[in-house]
Write a protein that holds these residues in place. Structure first.
Motif, PDB file in Angstrom:
ATOM      1  N   ILE A 112      15.597 109.117 130.051  1.00  0.00           N
ATOM      2  CA  ILE A 112      16.710 108.720 129.186  1.00  0.00           C
ATOM      3  C   ILE A 112      17.887 108.216 130.012  1.00  0.00           C
ATOM      4  O   ILE A 112      18.515 107.199 129.675  1.00  0.00           O
ATOM      5  CB  ILE A 112      17.122 109.893 128.268  1.00  0.00           C
TER       6      ILE A 112
ATOM      7  N   TYR B 243      14.462 104.750 127.610  1.00  0.00           N
ATOM      8  CA  TYR B 243      14.185 105.333 126.301  1.00  0.00           C
ATOM      9  C   TYR B 243      15.456 105.952 125.728  1.00  0.00           C
ATOM     10  O   TYR B 243      16.359 106.364 126.468  1.00  0.00           O
ATOM     11  CB  TYR B 243      13.120 106.428 126.413  1.00  0.00           C
ATOM     12  N   ASP B 244      15.494 106.046 124.406  1.00  0.00           N
ATOM     13  CA  ASP B 244      16.607 106.706 123.722  1.00  0.00           C
ATOM     14  C   ASP B 244      16.243 108.092 123.219  1.00  0.00           C
ATOM     15  O   ASP B 244      17.127 108.917 122.985  1.00  0.00           O
ATOM     16  CB  ASP B 244      17.071 105.868 122.522  1.00  0.00           C
ATOM     17  N   MET B 245      14.942 108.365 123.044  1.00  0.00           N
ATOM     18  CA  MET B 245      14.570 109.630 122.402  1.00  0.00           C
ATOM     19  C   MET B 245      13.140 110.018 122.757  1.00  0.00           C
ATOM     20  O   MET B 245      12.264 109.156 122.856  1.00  0.00           O
ATOM     21  CB  MET B 245      14.698 109.503 120.889  1.00  0.00           C
TER      22      MET B 245
ATOM     23  N   CYS C 204      17.677 113.114 123.439  1.00  0.00           N
ATOM     24  CA  CYS C 204      18.064 111.743 123.134  1.00  0.00           C
ATOM     25  C   CYS C 204      19.287 111.355 123.940  1.00  0.00           C
ATOM     26  O   CYS C 204      19.951 112.203 124.556  1.00  0.00           O
ATOM     27  CB  CYS C 204      18.331 111.550 121.638  1.00  0.00           C
ATOM     28  N   ASN C 205      19.594 110.070 123.935  1.00  0.00           N
ATOM     29  CA  ASN C 205      20.844 109.563 124.481  1.00  0.00           C
ATOM     30  C   ASN C 205      21.985 110.239 123.721  1.00  0.00           C
ATOM     31  O   ASN C 205      22.032 110.211 122.486  1.00  0.00           O
ATOM     32  CB  ASN C 205      20.881 108.044 124.289  1.00  0.00           C
TER      33      ASN C 205
ATOM     34  N   ALA D  82      23.483 111.293 119.468  1.00  0.00           N
ATOM     35  CA  ALA D  82      23.049 112.651 119.135  1.00  0.00           C
ATOM     36  C   ALA D  82      23.579 113.132 117.792  1.00  0.00           C
ATOM     37  O   ALA D  82      22.878 113.823 117.047  1.00  0.00           O
ATOM     38  CB  ALA D  82      23.474 113.617 120.240  1.00  0.00           C
TER      39      ALA D  82
ATOM     40  N   TYR E 256      21.894 113.144 114.322  1.00  0.00           N
ATOM     41  CA  TYR E 256      20.805 114.060 114.008  1.00  0.00           C
ATOM     42  C   TYR E 256      21.216 115.527 113.951  1.00  0.00           C
ATOM     43  O   TYR E 256      20.510 116.331 113.352  1.00  0.00           O
ATOM     44  CB  TYR E 256      19.694 113.896 115.063  1.00  0.00           C
TER      45      TYR E 256
END
Length: 380
Positions: free
Chosen positions: A91, A96-98, A211-212, A216, A219
């Motif tokens: 990350i 990637y983000d997640m 995640c990034n 965050a 979520y």
């Protein structure tokens, strides 16, 4: 860029004869996804590992065939820490983000007793009994006690705390608090370590959704920031599991270098940590790791334990869920259980075992054969 943990999941540790190790890992992933309000199809990558429970990447058969990158990671008892480090860097790199990190295992009963050839050693090492981990850790503890003036009282107090904390933890395997006297009078296994001073090979699963940090709060209202993740191996002269000889000049353990690297990366010091998880394969290793991670000087552990500093309401709470002693050790999951517990504490969800004062900074440390340490620093 910061990395955030937005979902946590745990399959209870202990024995689950009706489930495979992979099924326990899948249950942990599902719990972590539900915690984050996400679905498996939302995951862009996965890192995970297991020693005896099967291939981690085969979890896609349980969770869904979505084509994501899934990389198996195996680093002994440091598998969880190593998997988390891989996800952290994935990350941080911006690729990637997640994604998800998962560990699980299902070990047979009895002590770990691996084959020397699997670790680059000759058979004589196993024939001497040193591949049986109870023997090595007892020898290391004996040496440490001699060098730093630690007594049996410290070993007993570590175990007493662990089983008390385990009695407050619904997912722990050993949930009966044991008295000082019960531990002190239990069967000697490998001097100076007694029956209730060792963890046991176990089963279970743990998972985290990362995640990034910039996204965050889409979520969760309670993201936990992973401010540092560091993994280091041993130096020549380190006194480690499966070392067939010991040089005259003793070097720092990998725990020392991993800890220093993590603190430097996070930009904080040990005095700022509110709650800790330290590898406690046995009582002696927790004592040793208190100093190796920088939370006290060698030899100070005796008084700190006597004063209750490492209890839930103490100045430096250690292993609030009972650690490996109360939970057992499913190797692939153990390091991620530590992070799960720190997230619980930083989110204020510890219930009867909640550290008072709204902790803001947590620390985890895992140690694996043949000399690998992983350290993580988390904040809210």
């Amino acid at each position: 860029m910061d990395v955030a943990i937005i979902g946590i999941g745990l399959h209870p540790f202990g024995r689950s004869p009706e489930l495979t190790g992979q099924q326990q890992g899948a249950n942990a992933v599902r719990a972590a996804l539900a915690d984050a309000g996400l679905q498996w199809k939302d995951m862009q990558f996965a890192y995970g590992g297991s020693q005896d429970g099967g291939n981690a990447d085969a979890l896609v058969n349980e969770l869904g065939l979505t084509g994501l990158q899934f990389t198996n990671i195996w680093n002994g008892c440091a598998t969880g820490g190593s998997s988390l480090h891989a996800a952290y860097t994935a990350i941080k790199s911006g690729e990637y983000d997640m994604g998800v990190v998962v560990g699980f295992d299902k070990h047979p009963r009895g002590a770990f007793n691996p084959k020397p050839s699997d670790w680059g050693l000759d058979n004589w090492y196993g024939e001497s009994g040193m591949m049986l981990t109870t023997q090595f850790f007892a020898m290391k503890t004996q040496r440490y006690m001699h060098d730093h003036g630690i007594t049996n009282d410290a070993l007993i107090r570590v175990a007493e705390k662990a089983f008390y904390n385990g009695s407050l933890t619904s997912t722990a395997w050993r949930r009966e608090a044991l008295s000082y006297e019960q531990i002190a009078n239990s069967q000697m296994v490998s001097d100076p370590l007694r029956k209730y001073m060792f963890c046991s090979p176990a089963e279970g699963g743990a998972a985290l959704i990362l995640c990034n940090a910039d996204i965050a709060r889409r979520y969760t209202r309670k993201p936990v920031l992973l401010k540092a993740a560091a993994v280091r191996t041993r130096h020549y002269g380190s006194f480690e599991v499966f070392s067939p000889s010991q040089p005259m000049q003793v070097a720092d353990a990998p725990t020392v270098t991993a800890s220093k690297a993590a603190f430097e990366l996070a930009g904080i010091g040990p005095q700022e940590v509110d709650v800790l998880q330290l590898q406690d394969t046995d009582s002696g290793t927790e004592v040793i790791h208190m100093a190796e991670n920088g939370f006290c000087e060698h030899g100070e552990q005796e008084q700190l334990l006597r004063d209750g500093a490492t209890r839930i309401d103490g100045a430096m709470p250690v292993n609030t869920d009972g650690g490996c002693l109360a939970n057992g050790e499913p190797v692939g999951a153990s390091g991620l259980r530590q992070v799960h517990e720190i997230c619980v504490q930083l989110r204020g969800e510890g219930g009867n075992r909640q550290v008072p004062g709204s902790p803001k900074v947590g620390y985890t440390h895992v140690y694996g054969a043949p000399g690998i340490s992983g350290v993580n620093i988390l904040t809210v």
